[in-house]
Design an enzyme around this catalytic site. Structure first.
Site, PDB file in Angstrom:
ATOM      1  N   ASN B 121       0.732  -1.084   0.045  1.00 57.52           N
ATOM      2  CA  ASN B 121       0.066   0.037  -0.079  1.00 57.52           C
ATOM      3  C   ASN B 121       0.850   1.263   0.135  1.00 57.52           C
ATOM      4  O   ASN B 121       1.958   1.384   0.343  1.00 57.52           O
ATOM      5  CB  ASN B 121      -1.042  -0.058   1.137  1.00 57.52           C
ATOM      6  N   ARG B 125       4.320   2.704   2.128  1.00 62.47           N
ATOM      7  CA  ARG B 125       5.542   3.060   1.250  1.00 62.47           C
ATOM      8  C   ARG B 125       6.019   4.575   1.456  1.00 62.47           C
ATOM      9  O   ARG B 125       7.213   4.829   1.677  1.00 62.47           O
ATOM     10  CB  ARG B 125       5.194   2.978  -0.264  1.00 62.47           C
ATOM     11  N   CYS B 176     -24.799  10.762  -9.425  1.00 59.64           N
ATOM     12  CA  CYS B 176     -26.138  10.265 -10.295  1.00 59.64           C
ATOM     13  C   CYS B 176     -25.889   9.241 -10.983  1.00 59.64           C
ATOM     14  O   CYS B 176     -26.789   8.672 -11.333  1.00 59.64           O
ATOM     15  CB  CYS B 176     -26.584  11.544 -10.950  1.00 59.64           C
TER      16      CYS B 176
END
Ligand SMILES: [Zn+2]
Lengths: 537, 631
Positions: B121, B125, B176
């Site tokens: 991840n 790091r 939407c």
């Protein structure tokens, strides 16, 4: 990252969750799908380590390659190695432990490799190669052979000959100190349907060769200038392009834009028709249309690999025992000759459109793809009955071929050439002159590594490097590389063998799954400079 | 013959450096397992391995140090135990912990010769990158995705750091599209994963990152309606556990909400409106399905099959939540929730079934749960082969790092099996992480005040003037107009051990570049000063001045088009931030004092003659490979 889940004791669900196997191999199924996994699990790989003692005989590279095949679950593996484990083996081979000392190296590595994956069956052959290899049918169980250098010429020759005769691939791997290399010997023809091309390059929208239903969709737009703003702003860009192509053609003697200049003019035409007097001051679908002009206004794609395939003798002259691949290839060829295009892959990129319009357009492409598959299938069935073939080719195989048709590749080894190391060892003049000419343009300067690794391919007559070049500096480089290999006298560096083992396994997976395009030739790796290159030697 | 004979033979004098080195391996996943094996067999003297994770079934196809019987055990501890057997001579220390914990402070990082990142991840790091830069320990960063992988050496002031290039942000979708007008399978899956599941089982205030609200103002009315829908769903949530919970949920999201949409006739003037589903009809159809059939993940399910999976997974999730809630109420813990996890079958089944039911409503094609897992879970394909290659390449870079040959380290890429190399980039002068000056201070946290820091260290020791600003993660704690904090203790300002502060020089005349100071809780040797600057022997911290425009060299020289344009600049080099690849990393020649050789394109013959001409690199146009995450 996994989230811890508290244990629970609700009644077991009526559904079966994905099998443990599906879960275990989930991350790789994303790469080669269930079909590739099946092919892998149906395979039996043989690892051969030479009998003549020279350091660790590239055995660590071989075992590391096997490790990378056992983990994703190759069906079975066999290790043929007559050596006993030494103390220095323990320091370089991860799949040996202190209990292994003085025992059979084949048996011990088999034991520890097998622990990695209970789904895989491992075997060991501990008798010397010269004893078991000549026995009739000794190589029959295997569909891939990985041989670890050095192996005496007469034995290697036998392996190469067998592999060519039975149309299976073979890999020769060498690792000494910082240097490593592997060569792939392919059967005379090695077809690959699923080459996994870049998705970008597989897009085939047929803008310059619309079929009647697609044309009808353009007709149904009517005069788009009279559409209300909302509808105008939601015409899928594919239809916009087709619409304006008609207008363009009407003003250009029926020709489509073909040159860069014409395409830019065409793009300007499309852009000029976008409405800008709306609240957004422009239209996204027209922007998409403009952006797609250069890439999509092209004749339907056909890769050179596919053209080569259609010209091959195996494709044009079928027999009752032709492989399925060639029966379908022949039908594809007939399709191409009739229509001037390949079957439509049928996929559609995302675009600005109303859901309903998008789905309509998508089903148009899908329906066309299905009808193309149906046509190819008819041809295949016809061929099958003409040749009175006993089994019918599965629908799914034909469908997969049609979907990938443009990117199908057939790698070949027309001259039935064995590993370059073997040819070099027998002093083959053609091979020596080929290396000499490759050295002239060897920008990566990696070939000296290969020469170094193979200078003593035939111990009784070492390679004369002066036959390869007259350039004094290059000669010195070759001599240095040769000396470096001699200095380490076959001792492997675990880390280098691990890298080359990873590369070999990667290629093995491609060869066994028949997916992706494998390295065609010899790959050389220089661990001092962390560089690799591929050569056709 | 000794055990390490081959390593000795090949590595020569480097072998001693390897044996004496102390390295940190962050992550015991795919690359981590391979790296640990290579480090152990290469003979690295002392190896620390740290990982927070436990072992999962889906790790076993590549993380070869782990077996079936290790599932749920800590990766770091098992990895250590298994690897130790293969070289009893190596000192192995395992930490089952988060690398971001405070115990792993700067002093701890400073104790290593090399740090290897084998992480899954970006957050971790970045953290390791920052820590390594702060203590100037070289970092070897690696990642793989499928057949692709990469290795990058990060060394302060010499090469680009992890944060020198901007990383891509995940895709997001307009609200939407997800809530009212889906047109693709992914829209339905995001709806199921990021709206429905959290509304029912999560903390609904959580804002999923996959939703993009930037267009909300255009649809004020619709957004308000959607808010009301969500409210109504929350009400239904209260009936969880009752017999008709499934029907309530179903009727709400697959019938009523859809009917409301259909009634907005403007939306469906000339297209097919969505079609609500009927609970009763599907229940009827489902009753004829043999419940023992195997619903495998590769096949596309029928509507009735999706219905069965919906009901079943909903019930499993409800039970789970109820159970965890009753457990939590006994111990007065915060209310538990269920969040999406691709490897958690309950949430995965729920997302697959509800996503498909929604797709059916909108006439969108449905997907197999195998495919949905990929789309919902951002699964990064991972295999042993690529990890093996990348880990091996990391160790080869480590040899160069140990010898201090940073100019010979390379950026390595694996692209479908072929290895490409490129020169490492120079640090990006605009980089927020490594372009600043870095320093460390030892602080007696019991005594130290902000004034001790500002007066003793910044003004007296480092020569700052009156105009300066001090910032913590929370914001400004000091500037000339904000003197109230000066008498406060650092701890009262949340300046703790292993935290960082940023110092900005605000003088108009020749200001210094920004300075990042790492705080370490350690009483300074001089007892009278509660805050002291840490300096290595024989070195003094000297903060460079901000470059003025005249100092900047002509940016044209560092243009990436010149394949071999090694550029040597005097002093501080500035390149326009738009330049993608700068080839101004000085190579071997330049390092020894002579200017870098300017090669006019790869002259084939010349290069072939001399393999030492490492300046020739394959020019990779496509530099956009994502650093991947292999867990
Ligand atoms: Zn940086």
């Amino acid at each position: 990252m996994t989230t811890e889940i508290a244990p629970r004791d609700v009644t077991p669900p009526p559904l079966q969750a994905p099998t443990a196997k599906e879960k275990k191999y989930d991350r790789q199924l994303r790469l080669w799908a269930a079909s590739g996994q099946r092919a892998l699990e149906d395979s039996h790989v043989l690892l051969i380590v030479g009998d003549e003692y020279q350091g660790s005989n590239s055995s660590v590279a071989g075992v590391e390659a096997l490790k990378n095949l056992v983990l994703p679950s190759v069906g079975s593996f066999t290790i043929a190695d007559s050596a006993q484990v030494t103390v220095s083996d323990l320091g370089v081979n991860f799949f040996l432990d202190s209990d292994s000392l003085h025992k059979s190296r084949a048996e011990e590595t088999r034991r520890l490799l097998s622990e990695l994956n209970p789904d895989v069956t491992g075997h060991a052959i501990t008798t010397p190669l010269a004893e078991w290899l000549p026995v009739e049918g000794s190589l029959k169980p295997y569909n891939l052979i990985i041989a670890c250098a050095p192996i005496p010429s007469e034995i290697l020759q036998r392996i190469c000959f067998y592999a060519l005769q039975s149309s299976i691939p073979a890999i020769y791997v060498q690792s000494a100190g910082f240097y490593a290399s592997f060569s792939i010997q392919l059967p005379s023809a090695f077809p690959i349907v699923d080459t996994h091309p870049d998705p970008e390059s597989t897009q085939d929208l047929r803008l310059l060769a619309p079929w009647p239903e697609l044309d009808a969709a353009v007709d149904s737009l009517g005069d788009i200038s009279s559409l209300p703003d909302h509808d105008h702003g939601h015409i899928p860009y594919i239809l916009i392009l087709l619409y304006f192509l008609r207008e363009w053609k009407a003003n250009h003697n029926g020709n489509s834009p073909s040159t860069f200049k014409e395409k830019t003019e065409f793009r300007d035409l499309v852009r000029s028709r976008a409405r800008v007097d709306n609240p957004e001051g422009g239209e996204e679908n027209f922007d998409e249309a403009c952006a797609a002009v250069l890439k999509s206004i092209t004749p339907p794609p056909i890769d050179s690999g596919c053209k080569e395939m259609m010209a091959m003798h195996l494709c044009t002259s079928l027999s009752s025992d032709s492989a399925n691949f060639w029966v379908i290839a022949n039908a594809i060829k007939q399709f191409y000759e009739t229509h001037g295009v390949l079957p439509l892959p049928g996929s559609l990129p995302d675009m600005k459109a109303t859901s309903a319009e998008y789905i309509k357009l998508q089903s148009l492409y899908k329906a066309k793809a299905r009808s193309d598959v149906a046509e190819v299938t008819t041809t295949v069935r016809h061929t099958e009955s003409l040749l009175s073939r006993e089994t019918t080719i599965p629908e799914s195989e034909i469908e997969a071929f049609c979907r990938n048709a443009s990117h199908v590749r057939v790698l070949t080894n027309p001259a039935h050439e064995p590993f370059p190391s073997l040819r070099l060892g027998s002093g083959d003049h053609k091979t020596i002159s080929r290396i000499a000419s490759l050295l002239e343009n060897d920008w990566e300067a990696l070939l000296p590594v290969f020469v170094g690794l193979n200078a003593r391919a035939n111990p009784s007559s070492p390679l004369d490097v002066t036959a390869l070049t007259s350039d004094p500096e290059l000669l010195e480089t070759l001599t240095k590389a040769t000396a470096e290999v001699e200095r380490v006298s076959g001792g492997e560096l675990h880390n280098i063998s691990s890298v080359i083992g990873g590369m070999v396994a990667q290629e093995a997976i491609k060869l066994l799954t028949r997916q992706y395009v494998p390295v065609d030739g010899t790959c050389v790796f220089d661990g001092i400079r962390s560089k690799s290159g591929v050569y056709k030697i | 013959m000794p055990r390490d004979q081959y390593a000795r033979q090949s590595l020569g004098s480097t072998y001693r450096l390897v044996k004496e080195s102390r390295v940190l391996l962050v992550g015991a996943g795919g690359i981590g397992c391979e790296l640990l094996k290579n480090l152990v067999l290469t003979g690295f003297g002392e190896i620390h391995i740290i990982d927070l994770d436990t072992i999962d079934l889906s790790n076993l196809n590549r993380q070869f140090l782990f077996r079936q019987e290790h599932i749920k055990k800590p990766k770091a501890l098992v990895a250590k135990e298994v690897a130790q057997k293969f070289n009893p001579g190596v000192k192995l220390i395992a930490h089952h912990a988060n690398i971001k914990d405070r115990q792993f402070n700067l002093e701890w990082f400073a104790g290593f010769n090399i740090v290897f990142n084998a992480l899954d991840n970006m957050d971790a790091r970045r953290h390791v990158n920052k820590m390594c830069l702060a203590v100037d320990v070289p970092l070897i960063e690696s990642g793989t995705t499928g057949f692709k992988g990469q290795v990058q050496v990060i060394k302060k002031d010499k090469t680009a750091c992890y944060d020198c290039t901007a990383k891509t942000t995940p895709i997001s979708y307009p609200v939407c599209t997800i809530r009212s007008t889906p047109s693709q399978p992914i829209h339905c899956i995001v709806w199921a994963k990021s709206y429905l599941l959290p509304e029912l089982f999560g903390v609904s205030e959580d804002e999923p990152t996959e939703l993009d609200h930037s267009g909300d103002t255009d649809n004020v009315e619709e957004i308000e309606k959607l808010r009301q829908e969500a409210q109504a769903l929350k009400k239904i949530r209260e009936s969880m556990g009752s017999d008709d919970f499934a029907k309530h949920v179903f009727d709400k999201v697959f019938k009523e909400d859809i009917e409301r949409l259909v009634n907005m006739e403007d939306m469906w003037k000339d297209k097919k409106p969505p079609e609500p589903l009927s609970y009763e009809t599907l229940e009827q159809e489902a009753s004829s399905i043999n419940s023992s059939i195997k619903l495998d993940g590769q096949r596309i399910w029928s509507p009735a099959e999706n219905f069965i999976v919906f009901k079943d997974s909903l019930s499993r999730l409800s039970h789970r939540l109820a159970e965890e809630q009753s457990k939590a109420s006994k111990t007065a813990q915060p209310l538990p929730t269920i969040t999406f996890d691709k490897d958690d079958d309950d949430t995965m089944d729920f997302v697959a079934a509800t996503g498909n039911l929604r797709a059916i409503i909108f006439g969108i094609e449905t997907k197999s749960s195998f495919d949905i897992k990929q789309m919902a879970g951002n699964i990064i394909p991972a295999i042993a082969t690529t990890n093996a290659m990348v880990a091996g390449l990391c160790v080869m870079q480590a040899f160069k790092v140990l010898r201090g040959e940073f100019t010979r380290t390379r950026w390595l890429w694996l692209w479908n099996g072929s290895l490409r190399t490129d020169q490492l980039e120079k640090p990006n002068p605009e980089c927020p992480v490594c372009s600043v000056a870095m320093g460390r201070v030892h602080v007696d946290l019991e005594k130290a005040t902000l004034n001790d820091l500002v007066q003793d260290v910044l003004r007296t020791r480092l020569g700052y003037g009156e105009e300066l600003t001090v910032l913590t993660d929370a914001g400004i704690v000091y500037d000339p107009d904000l003197e109230d904090n000066l008498e406060k203790k650092l701890t009262d300002l949340d300046i703790e051990d292993a935290s960082f502060i940023l110092v900005k020089d605000e003088e108009d005349d020749n200001p210094r570049i920004d300075l990042r100071l790492a705080i370490e809780a350690k009483k300074p040797t001089d007892q009278s000063k509660p805050v002291a600057l840490v300096e290595k022997e024989g070195e003094t911290l000297d903060i460079p001045r901000r470059p003025t425009k005249e100092d900047a060299p002509n940016g044209g020289d560092v243009d990436g088009d010149d394949a071999n344009g090694s550029v040597v600049t005097n002093g501080f080099s500035i390149a326009p931030p738009t330049v993608k690849r700068k080839r101004d990393l000085v190579d071997d020649d330049a390092a020894s004092g002579t200017p870098a050789k300017k090669l006019q394109g790869p002259v084939a013959a010349e290069v072939a003659k001399n393999s030492a001409l490492n300046a020739i690199v394959i020019d990779e146009d496509d530099g956009t490979l994502l650093i991947a995450d292999d867990d």
